[in-house]
Design an enzyme around this catalytic site. Structure first.
Site, short mmCIF file in Angstrom:
data_model
loop_
_atom_site.label_atom_id
_atom_site.label_comp_id
_atom_site.label_asym_id
_atom_site.label_seq_id
_atom_site.Cartn_x
_atom_site.Cartn_y
_atom_site.Cartn_z
CG HIS A 171 -5.62 -8.90 1.34
ND1 HIS A 171 -5.86 -9.45 0.08
CD2 HIS A 171 -5.46 -7.57 1.12
CE1 HIS A 171 -5.86 -8.50 -0.82
NE2 HIS A 171 -5.62 -7.35 -0.22
NE ARG A 225 -3.45 -2.28 2.87
CZ ARG A 225 -3.10 -3.41 3.48
NH1 ARG A 225 -1.87 -3.54 3.97
NH2 ARG A 225 -3.96 -4.41 3.61
#
Length: 210
Positions: free
Chosen positions: A163, A38
């Site tokens: 995740h 990210r």
């Protein structure tokens, strides 16, 4: 789900010139693609978070909730980071790996802007990028899709991307299937009707003679 093909991704990463900015951006985009990080994770990387030992090169990323994960590095990525550190011998372990001109960590907006500029430049050699809006998350999607298409297990991709649940990663499977269905729809479906078999006269005469 927007993502880049491998050819488009490599065009955006490009080849750096001798300028400090070009070398920084090249290293930045390569690490983003390698890790699928990210943008908040990539701008938070410190020099001390990178391990460049031969055979075990990796980077430690801090994700949501300050959860840390380690992602292995390609040899090319490790080599590029070593070169980047040589250009900046003043860096300390606590220094941001990707600083701006003032020595502070890059911001989300800064990364997005540099990526937009790189995409525009890459469109000259990769025309499919001409009308693309490429964000840092587009690069993250590209990493996930390319891992999936390379046959990497979805549970491994979930760990790679940080995740919390593999359910989130299933979106990439659905996107990949949709892409394949669209490709299949462009093909002419073969005739599926079974034609009635008609034996040749020689075979019929042979059977009659039995």
């Amino acid at each position: 789900m927007s993502y880049l093909s491998r050819e488009e991704m490599l065009a955006v990463i490009g080849k750096p010139d001798d300028s400090w900015l070009s070398q920084r951006d090249h290293t930045l985009f390569l690490l983003m693609y390698n890790t699928g990080a990210r943008v908040s994770e990539i701008i938070g990387v410190k020099v001390g978070d990178v391990v460049l030992d031969e055979g075990s090169a990796c980077v430690h990323l801090r994700g949501k909730g300050r959860k840390q994960r380690s992602v292995p590095l390609w040899r090319s990525t490790a080599k590029t980071i070593r070169a980047w550190l040589k250009v900046n011998p003043e860096f300390q372990p606590t220094s941001p790996l990707f600083p701006n001109r003032n020595g502070h960590a890059m911001t989300r907006a800064n990364v997005a802007l540099r990526l937009t500029l790189a995409t525009g430049n890459a469109a000259g050699t990769c025309p499919s990028l001409a009308k693309r809006h490429v964000s840092p998350h587009t690069v993250r999607h590209a990493t996930a899709m390319h891992l999936l298409q390379a046959g990497v297990d979805i549970s491994v991709i979930a760990l790679w991307l940080g995740h919390e649940s593999p359910i989130t990663t299933h979106h990439y499977v659905e996107a990949d299937l949709n892409m394949k269905e669209r490709a299949l729809a462009r093909l002419h479906e073969p005739q599926t009707g079974i034609q009635r078999y008609r034996a040749p006269d020689s075979l019929i005469n042979f059977l009659k003679a039995l």
